[in-house]
Design a protein around this motif. Structure first.
Motif: not given
Lengths: 332, 308
Positions: A180-181, A183-187, A189, A191-192, A217
């Protein structure tokens, strides 16, 4: 001896035709949405394009594998089911899946179509692989890029399905399907949404001293001196500072390509059924060069001839290469 | 409030390589003082660490159970080597214990016997949760990166099947796992000769960008968020959406006090705003974030829409 099929990336209809013509045994591709792990702008297929692609591939004896290898967030499962319905209707040869709900749906609805377990499912033990084989009838597992050849050989003895391994291309460092790296920085995901270090969030900023920062980001993923070649800001290939490494270092991995061409005979001997080339985001000419070279090498090995490895090495000339985990567990 | 007091507060497994002494002290305090209902034990990240503390496990379980806590044993997130396969199977075969499975190898070994689904199992949606429930799952911990609408839809589906639904509300988010040990790498070693250097960093090894901005934490093969997730202001919404269990992940802060803050809010004793300010203080230098929940970059902190 194993079949040693060559599984090649097709990010666009043109790349697909190129891969087929260059000798792919199978091509893999996805739709233009979150249902696959290369949901990048300008890539992938509309249903109409996929219909043409299936016809083109099948007319030349090439299989077409459809990647549905992301994880639907609750409330959006229908998008993945519709993608499976469309793929089945258009006659794809296999679905490449990771999510158990998606696997279950396809296994029940389309029992006649082969299921391949994506690397995104992160099945790295005989027990995990058997779980998917016994419950969903998975016919092939794409192994995570974290195993040595002796470990692959051992797994082969303990599972009822075929094995596919990556042999060339981007060298992912994190266990796929568990990262999830981005998603942590950019929003967005991985996976999703099927997104990894997306280009839309990339900026290159020239600093006062002439060095270049590559940012994702707004986070500086790496910084390059005036003489250094600037790299793309993939989070797991950035340079960071740690308490014992104040100068900044590749905390996870250097920007490096996987190239297992030297290990092809060993992988065949270990019982690997299919070799996967990464790179649906790559150009047509890249796909042509890589597929042709590996086609020739695999044919040579199967015919008992010495493969011309030099051509394969040349494909990544000027770029750092690794055999990653496959060669030695010291990589870990 | 009656609904709120039904909500269980849980303590997740320790992600870091805390020494056996530190763990004993930690769980003694949790048993005696922390208002948590359930505690997950066991090594989830690195199989090399397990021998350091597994001998203490029976005593820790007994201590916690005597204090009225429900204990669940968690299995490894990554299963590849013989010892990892064995460790997973050993836990899965324990019929008397409640277990949380974090790898499909554990699901294979557990079969249809009851079990919980851990946050590494990628239970993102109602179809997967329904599948898992049919295989004996009684409870599911959702992935930390899920946004609010997906949490609500998943919780609704899981609740209809009678499953417990858990969401991490405090502590660093697990962002990635790898076969490679990044702690060893930082010290010029490999996983096989790591000399357990990860023990030096009780709250993870900080990584900073080259322009000196904190970004990530390394914990052996795991990469964690720099910020602590804090969903205290969102707890009421989570509960209203059907989440039954709120998970606190152990960090190197006063976890008894952290648990008390959450308990006080759940019981309606302290207003959320005041409690959240206290939580920020207890969390020391760590930034707090709730971006994943709000569907934006995970590191971000989105202010509450209206005061609770």
């Amino acid at each position: 001896m194993s079949l040693a099929e060559l599984i090649c990336p097709a990010g666009t209809p043109a790349a697909l035709r190129t891969a087929v013509d260059a000798g792919a045994d199978a091509v893999y591709c996805g739709f233009q949405d979150a249902t696959n792990a290369r949901n990048f702008p300008g890539l992938n297929f509309t249903p109409d394009e996929l219909a043409e692609a299936v016809a083109y591939a099948h007319a030349r004896g090439t299989k077409l594998l459809l990647a549905l290898n992301t994880y639907p967030p609750a409330g959006k499962v229908d998008l993945w089911r519709q993608a499976a319905d469309t793929g089945a209707r258009l006659g794809v040869d296999s679905f490449i899946v990771a999510d158990m709900g998606v696997a279950d749906y396809i296994a029940r609805t389309y029992p006649g179509i082969r299921l391949h377990l994506s690397v995104q499912a992160a099945a790295s033990s005989p027990e995990a692989i058997r779980y998917y084989c016994e419950n969903f009838g998975v016919k092939r597992v794409v192994l995570p890029r974290i195993l040595t050849i002796p470990e692959i050989r051992q797994i082969r003895r303990e599972i009822p399905c075929e094995i596919e391994t990556f042999i060339f291309g981007n060298h992912g460092l994190m266990v796929e399907g568990r990262c999830s790296l981005t998603n942590y920085l950019t929003g967005q995901s991985t996976n999703m949404d099927g997104v990894c270090s997306p280009a839309s969030d990339v900026e290159y900023v020239r600093d006062a001293d002439g060095s270049m920062s590559s940012q994702l980001a707004g986070f500086t993923i790496d910084r390059f001196g005036p003489e250094e070649k600037t790299g793309y800001p993939t989070i797991c290939k950035g340079r960071y500072a740690a308490p014992h490494r104040p100068e900044g270092y590749y905390a996870f991995e250097e920007p490096i390509s996987l190239n297992l061409s030297r290990l092809l005979p060993d992988l065949i001997e270990a019982g690997v059924h299919a070799f996967k080339i990464e790179g649906r985001q790559r150009s047509k000419s890249y796909v042509r060069g890589v597929v042709r070279a590996f086609r020739a090498a695999v044919d040579d090995i199967k015919a008992g001839r010495e493969a011309n490895i030099a051509d394969l090495i040349a494909l990544t000339e000027g770029q750092k290469q690794t055999q990653g985990a496959f060669e030695t567990k010291k990589w870990r | 409030m009656a609904v709120k007091t039904m909500t269980k507060l849980t303590l997740g497994p320790i992600a870091y390589h805390w020494s056996a002494d530190a763990r004993r002290d930690f769980y003694a305090r949790i048993a005696d003082e922390a208002p948590v209902d359930e505690v997950y034990l066991g090594e989830v990240i690195c199989s090399k660490r397990a021998p350091f503390h597994e001998a203490d496990l029976p005593a820790t379980i007994e201590r916690l159970e005597r204090a009225g806590k429900r204990v669940i044993l968690s299995t490894l997130a990554e299963v590849m080597l013989k010892r990892e396969r064995k460790a997973t199977e050993d836990i899965a075969e324990m019929d008397s214990a409640e277990i949380e499975v974090n790898n499909a190898a554990g699901l294979f070994a557990r079969g249809k016997r009851p079990h919980r689904i851990g946050p590494f199992m990628n239970a993102y949606n109602e179809a997967t949760i329904a599948w898992m429930a049919g295989q004996g799952a009684t409870h599911v911990c959702l992935p930390a990166e899920m946004p609010a609408p997906a949490i609500a839809a998943a919780a609704r589906a899981a609740g209809a099947l009678g499953l417990g639904v858990e969401v991490q509300v405090y502590g660093r988010a697990s962002l990635a796992v790898s076969a490679r040990c990044y702690h060893a790498r930082a010290h010029g070693r490999t996983k096989d000769n790591c000399q357990f250097v990860c023990e030096e960093d009780s709250d993870g090894m900080p990584l900073r960008t080259r322009d000196d901005r904190p970004i990530l934490r390394v914990n052996g093969i795991q990469t964690l968020s720099e910020s602590y997730i804090d969903l205290l202001p969102e707890a009421a919404c989570l509960i209203a959406d059907g989440v039954t269990h709120l998970r606190l992940m152990p960090q190197a802060v006063d976890m008894v006090a952290v648990a008390q803050v959450f308990r006080d809010v759940l019981d309606g004793h302290v207003p959320t705003g005041e409690a959240d300010a206290h939580l920020a203080m207890l969390s020391g230098h760590a930034g707090l974030s709730n971006g994943f929940y709000h569907g934006t970059a995970g590191y971000r902190r989105i202010a509450a829409a209206a005061p609770a």
